[in-house]
Write a protein that holds these residues in place. Sequence first.
Motif, PDB file in Angstrom:
ATOM      1  N   SER A  49      44.465  39.409  36.168  1.00 19.44           N
ATOM      2  CA  SER A  49      43.334  38.215  35.300  1.00 19.44           C
ATOM      3  C   SER A  49      43.244  37.227  34.697  1.00 19.44           C
ATOM      4  O   SER A  49      42.350  36.076  35.564  1.00 19.44           O
ATOM      5  N   ARG A  52      34.292  40.217  35.132  1.00 15.90           N
ATOM      6  CA  ARG A  52      35.752  40.359  36.377  1.00 15.90           C
ATOM      7  C   ARG A  52      35.629  42.035  36.975  1.00 15.90           C
ATOM      8  O   ARG A  52      36.401  42.239  37.145  1.00 15.90           O
ATOM      9  N   LEU A  53      34.796  42.605  35.950  1.00 15.10           N
ATOM     10  CA  LEU A  53      34.955  43.986  35.528  1.00 15.10           C
ATOM     11  C   LEU A  53      34.683  44.888  37.455  1.00 15.10           C
ATOM     12  O   LEU A  53      35.059  45.815  37.882  1.00 15.10           O
ATOM     13  N   VAL A  92      45.415  49.270  33.462  1.00 19.78           N
ATOM     14  CA  VAL A  92      44.703  48.237  32.823  1.00 19.78           C
ATOM     15  C   VAL A  92      45.124  47.187  32.765  1.00 19.78           C
ATOM     16  O   VAL A  92      44.687  46.193  32.970  1.00 19.78           O
ATOM     17  N   TRP A 138      45.996  44.824  35.145  1.00 23.55           N
ATOM     18  CA  TRP A 138      44.928  44.073  35.928  1.00 23.55           C
ATOM     19  C   TRP A 138      44.726  42.327  35.269  1.00 23.55           C
ATOM     20  O   TRP A 138      44.604  41.950  35.214  1.00 23.55           O
ATOM     21  N   LEU A 186      38.088  44.612  38.851  1.00 23.63           N
ATOM     22  CA  LEU A 186      38.900  45.843  39.097  1.00 23.63           C
ATOM     23  C   LEU A 186      37.858  47.634  39.520  1.00 23.63           C
ATOM     24  O   LEU A 186      39.101  47.862  40.010  1.00 23.63           O
TER      25      LEU A 186
END
Length: 299
Positions: free
Chosen positions: A296, A113-114, A289, A292, A117
């Motif tokens: 997510s 998932r990074l 973050v 997010w 981001l």
Amino acid sequence: MQIEPLPPLNTLVAFECVARYCSFSRAADELNLTQSAISRQILQLEEMLGCKLFQRSQRKVTLTPRGEIYAEQVRKLLGDISQSTAEVMGWSGLPQVTLACTSAMGSLWLSSRLSALRRLMPDLQIRMKISDSFSELKSSEFDLAIFYLRTPPAGYHAVPLFDEVCYPMCSPEFLRHLPANPDAAELLNHTLLIQDDPQREWTGWRDWFASQDVHHFAPRQTWRANNYPFLVQAAVLGDGILLGWEGLVQDFVDNGQLVHAHPGKLAADGKCYILTPQDRYLRPVIRRVIEWLLQSQQT
């Protein structure tokens, strides 16, 4: 501006360490000093303060009431200094976040998932702190952490990221060796992949079998490891049956690498939490973050 009174920093470090362990010898081991050196530093600090910080006896060391108050304040201030120092040492002029998590969370859930981001926050500098034991981390070592815990720890803001559900999983190839619609006890005749967890933080196979009214846990064969990603890979390769944590292995289910070996599910006792130290200012970049992460998980 002259800051007074201010004890030498090494005496405060020694005091915090002795206070944390209630032991001069353990503090000496951690700080790589002799016990007599630790004793001299504590004596120097007590003489400056004009009061006793510890009650000493032949068998134990305990904090005095003043020592307890001072230890809490010193621990917070040393943590703030450590955090500020780490930020300055690693500062590149760009927003940065240090994120702590387990190896399982990092490799099985977060890594995929990074990239999203990075697209959302292209200037963000991410520093990962991997630890499979939250209790071994210091709050000064991270900005936020993602850990599965039965109970949120004191001193942290805890936001649930997801509940956790466990059920048996295996590779499609391994499934062909199982009878159609096996009962729970039948799984004991096959290789079980077991997470070694001496602290009993994770919900395990014994818990799952008990939820299926199988109380005699005696598997014919087991593979054990203290690393959950290793067990997931073993299951993908067809080496046995994994107690799959739905939130961590859903990507493997979605791409067909893992399938249900039995329909029985068990809700884990804890949750996966996003943790931030209560005594730390929550910078806007950290808030973003966290937002997010929550979004997510919902998508």
